[in-house]
Design a protein around this motif. Structure first.
Motif, PDB file in Angstrom:
ATOM      1  N   LEU A  54       0.854  -1.194   0.000  1.00  0.00           N
ATOM      2  CA  LEU A  54       0.000   0.000   0.000  1.00  0.00           C
ATOM      3  C   LEU A  54       0.881   1.232   0.000  1.00  0.00           C
ATOM      4  O   LEU A  54       1.822   1.342   0.789  1.00  0.00           O
ATOM      5  CB  LEU A  54      -0.902  -0.001   1.235  1.00  0.00           C
ATOM      6  CG  LEU A  54      -1.699   1.285   1.480  1.00  0.00           C
ATOM      7  CD1 LEU A  54      -2.776   1.469   0.422  1.00  0.00           C
ATOM      8  CD2 LEU A  54      -2.336   1.273   2.867  1.00  0.00           C
ATOM      9  N   SER A  55       0.590   2.139  -0.890  1.00  0.00           N
ATOM     10  CA  SER A  55       1.318   3.397  -0.925  1.00  0.00           C
ATOM     11  C   SER A  55       0.306   4.523  -0.768  1.00  0.00           C
ATOM     12  O   SER A  55      -0.683   4.589  -1.500  1.00  0.00           O
ATOM     13  CB  SER A  55       2.091   3.459  -2.237  1.00  0.00           C
ATOM     14  OG  SER A  55       2.102   4.734  -2.757  1.00  0.00           O
ATOM     15  N   GLU A  68       2.767  -7.295   2.517  1.00  0.00           N
ATOM     16  CA  GLU A  68       4.172  -6.954   2.300  1.00  0.00           C
ATOM     17  C   GLU A  68       4.597  -5.657   2.970  1.00  0.00           C
ATOM     18  O   GLU A  68       5.345  -5.655   3.905  1.00  0.00           O
ATOM     19  CB  GLU A  68       4.472  -6.911   0.793  1.00  0.00           C
ATOM     20  CG  GLU A  68       4.462  -8.306   0.173  1.00  0.00           C
ATOM     21  CD  GLU A  68       4.480  -8.251  -1.335  1.00  0.00           C
ATOM     22  OE1 GLU A  68       5.116  -7.348  -1.890  1.00  0.00           O
ATOM     23  OE2 GLU A  68       3.833  -9.109  -1.953  1.00  0.00           O
ATOM     24  N   ARG A  69       4.086  -4.534   2.461  1.00  0.00           N
ATOM     25  CA  ARG A  69       4.576  -3.277   3.014  1.00  0.00           C
ATOM     26  C   ARG A  69       3.586  -2.132   2.867  1.00  0.00           C
ATOM     27  O   ARG A  69       2.674  -2.167   2.041  1.00  0.00           O
ATOM     28  CB  ARG A  69       5.890  -2.890   2.349  1.00  0.00           C
ATOM     29  CG  ARG A  69       5.777  -2.678   0.850  1.00  0.00           C
ATOM     30  CD  ARG A  69       7.122  -2.350   0.248  1.00  0.00           C
ATOM     31  NE  ARG A  69       7.670  -1.135   0.807  1.00  0.00           N
ATOM     32  CZ  ARG A  69       8.912  -1.025   1.299  1.00  0.00           C
ATOM     33  NH1 ARG A  69       9.710  -2.068   1.302  1.00  0.00           N
ATOM     34  NH2 ARG A  69       9.344   0.115   1.769  1.00  0.00           N
ATOM     35  N   VAL A  70       3.816  -1.128   3.693  1.00  0.00           N
ATOM     36  CA  VAL A  70       3.030   0.104   3.617  1.00  0.00           C
ATOM     37  C   VAL A  70       4.010   1.267   3.517  1.00  0.00           C
ATOM     38  O   VAL A  70       4.965   1.359   4.292  1.00  0.00           O
ATOM     39  CB  VAL A  70       2.137   0.285   4.866  1.00  0.00           C
ATOM     40  CG1 VAL A  70       1.468   1.660   4.850  1.00  0.00           C
ATOM     41  CG2 VAL A  70       1.083  -0.807   4.941  1.00  0.00           C
ATOM     42  N   ARG A  86       6.545  -4.393   6.850  1.00  0.00           N
ATOM     43  CA  ARG A  86       7.415  -3.239   6.617  1.00  0.00           C
ATOM     44  C   ARG A  86       6.569  -1.990   6.508  1.00  0.00           C
ATOM     45  O   ARG A  86       5.521  -1.996   5.884  1.00  0.00           O
ATOM     46  CB  ARG A  86       8.183  -3.403   5.306  1.00  0.00           C
ATOM     47  CG  ARG A  86       9.296  -4.417   5.378  1.00  0.00           C
ATOM     48  CD  ARG A  86       9.623  -4.904   3.987  1.00  0.00           C
ATOM     49  NE  ARG A  86      10.623  -5.946   4.056  1.00  0.00           N
ATOM     50  CZ  ARG A  86      11.929  -5.709   3.929  1.00  0.00           C
ATOM     51  NH1 ARG A  86      12.367  -4.480   3.715  1.00  0.00           N
ATOM     52  NH2 ARG A  86      12.788  -6.697   4.004  1.00  0.00           N
ATOM     53  N   LEU A  87       7.101  -0.931   7.126  1.00  0.00           N
ATOM     54  CA  LEU A  87       6.380   0.347   7.069  1.00  0.00           C
ATOM     55  C   LEU A  87       7.383   1.474   6.931  1.00  0.00           C
ATOM     56  O   LEU A  87       8.380   1.529   7.644  1.00  0.00           O
ATOM     57  CB  LEU A  87       5.560   0.534   8.354  1.00  0.00           C
ATOM     58  CG  LEU A  87       4.969   1.933   8.608  1.00  0.00           C
ATOM     59  CD1 LEU A  87       3.869   2.246   7.596  1.00  0.00           C
ATOM     60  CD2 LEU A  87       4.399   2.024  10.024  1.00  0.00           C
ATOM     61  N   THR A  88       7.132   2.365   5.989  1.00  0.00           N
ATOM     62  CA  THR A  88       7.943   3.581   5.922  1.00  0.00           C
ATOM     63  C   THR A  88       7.008   4.781   6.032  1.00  0.00           C
ATOM     64  O   THR A  88       5.906   4.762   5.502  1.00  0.00           O
ATOM     65  CB  THR A  88       8.739   3.705   4.597  1.00  0.00           C
ATOM     66  OG1 THR A  88       7.826   3.858   3.504  1.00  0.00           O
ATOM     67  CG2 THR A  88       9.619   2.501   4.346  1.00  0.00           C
ATOM     68  N   MET A 101       4.033  -4.775  13.487  1.00  0.00           N
ATOM     69  CA  MET A 101       4.909  -5.323  12.446  1.00  0.00           C
ATOM     70  C   MET A 101       5.222  -6.788  12.695  1.00  0.00           C
ATOM     71  O   MET A 101       6.034  -7.383  12.002  1.00  0.00           O
ATOM     72  CB  MET A 101       6.211  -4.509  12.383  1.00  0.00           C
ATOM     73  CG  MET A 101       5.948  -3.066  12.035  1.00  0.00           C
ATOM     74  SD  MET A 101       7.414  -2.038  12.060  1.00  0.00           S
ATOM     75  CE  MET A 101       8.102  -2.366  10.467  1.00  0.00           C
ATOM     76  N   GLU A 102       4.583  -7.364  13.685  1.00  0.00           N
ATOM     77  CA  GLU A 102       4.893  -8.752  14.012  1.00  0.00           C
ATOM     78  C   GLU A 102       3.814  -9.742  13.577  1.00  0.00           C
ATOM     79  O   GLU A 102       4.071 -10.935  13.504  1.00  0.00           O
ATOM     80  CB  GLU A 102       5.109  -8.898  15.519  1.00  0.00           C
ATOM     81  CG  GLU A 102       6.399  -8.272  15.970  1.00  0.00           C
ATOM     82  CD  GLU A 102       6.615  -8.468  17.446  1.00  0.00           C
ATOM     83  OE1 GLU A 102       7.740  -8.810  17.816  1.00  0.00           O
ATOM     84  OE2 GLU A 102       5.653  -8.284  18.217  1.00  0.00           O
ATOM     85  N   GLY A 103       2.626  -9.187  13.334  1.00  0.00           N
ATOM     86  CA  GLY A 103       1.450  -9.999  12.998  1.00  0.00           C
ATOM     87  C   GLY A 103       1.753 -11.192  12.124  1.00  0.00           C
ATOM     88  O   GLY A 103       1.026 -12.114  12.014  1.00  0.00           O
TER      89      GLY A 103
END
Lengths: 103, 151
Positions: A54-55, A68-70, A86-88, A101-103
């Motif tokens: 997701l962006s 995957e990531r956000v 992952r999150l930025t 982030m552990e789910g």
């Protein structure tokens, strides 16, 4: 053909997709995508979002689950809980919520 | 950021360049919407929609599209499956592959050979004086009503 929900489009309800979705308009309800979701600058999403990646460059209110990531981009606004490996969060982005982030 | 996608899909879509423009609104093949859908400009739907669709521009229901709901637009082109009524300001085109069940209302309705259609067609048009004189007030021609298949 990929799905583009343009600037002038409003969808109220439940959206499910198995391909990339780009939102530039307004979505209210629920967005479940088996693929990448891009919320462009100017877009307004008031929905729980499930995606692979997701962006967020626009405004998102709702809980997020990404396999995957956000990426919360500069100018993006996210209010809700995020569950992703992952999150930025870019400088200039707004975020309020819990991160798992552990789910 | 979205430009990355548009580039990718423009090449993928290739031959369908007319409708693969990244600026246009597209609900792709793999999408399913349950709810209401509103827009101000053009929209192409290739996926599945359960609910009403209303756009200010032209609405194109692609070959794989399945719509269960009423549809309103400036003009409508149907190449997929539609169960519901159509309200168009301009033309309604029902293509050969289409399977349509519902009432069509527009300025002009065209039904291509091969299309499956159940419902009523209402097109508002004025008959030339000479023809109108010969048709009663409740005449078929006066209301421009045609029935294709059943009902």
């Amino acid at each position: 053909m990929a799905t583009v929900i343009g600037q002038d489009i409003t969808i109220e309800g439940e959206i499910t997709a198995d391909e990339a979705v780009v939102v530039a308009g307004t979505v209210r309800g629920k967005l479940s995508v088996d693929g990448p979701v891009t919320i462009e600058a100017g877009a307004v999403v008031e929905a729980d979002v499930g995606a692979s990646t997701l962006s967020v460059g626009g405004t998102l209110t709702g809980n997020v689950t990404a396999s995957e990531r956000v990426d919360l981009l500069a100018g993006g606004r996210l209010v809700g809980d995020v569950k992703a490996a992952r999150l930025t969060i870019a400088d200039g982005a707004v975020f309020k919520g819990n991160v798992d982030m552990e789910g | 950021m979205a430009r990355d996608y548009s580039a990718t899909y423009a090449t993928k879509a290739g031959s369908r360049s007319a409708s693969s423009n990244s600026d246009s609104n597209v609900l792709g093949r793999g999408i399913r919407v349950r709810g209401r859908l509103n827009g101000a400009s053009d929209l192409r739907i290739d996926g599945e929609v359960e609910g009403d669709v209303s756009v200010g521009g032209s609405l194109e229901l692609g070959e794989g599209a399945t719509i269960n709901g009423n549809v309103a637009a400036k003009s409508v082109v149907i190449d997929g499956a539609l169960t519901g009524d159509v309200q168009a300001e301009g033309t309604v085109t029902i293509r050969a592959n289409a399977r349509v069940s519902g009432n069509m209302n527009g300025a002009e309705i065209s039904l291509e050979e091969g299309a499956a259609f159940t419902g009523r067609i209402e097109a508002d048009f004025e008959l030339p004086d000479g023809l109108a004189a010969g048709v009663g007030p409740r005449g078929v021609g006066a209301e421009g009503r045609r029935n294709a298949r059943g009902r």
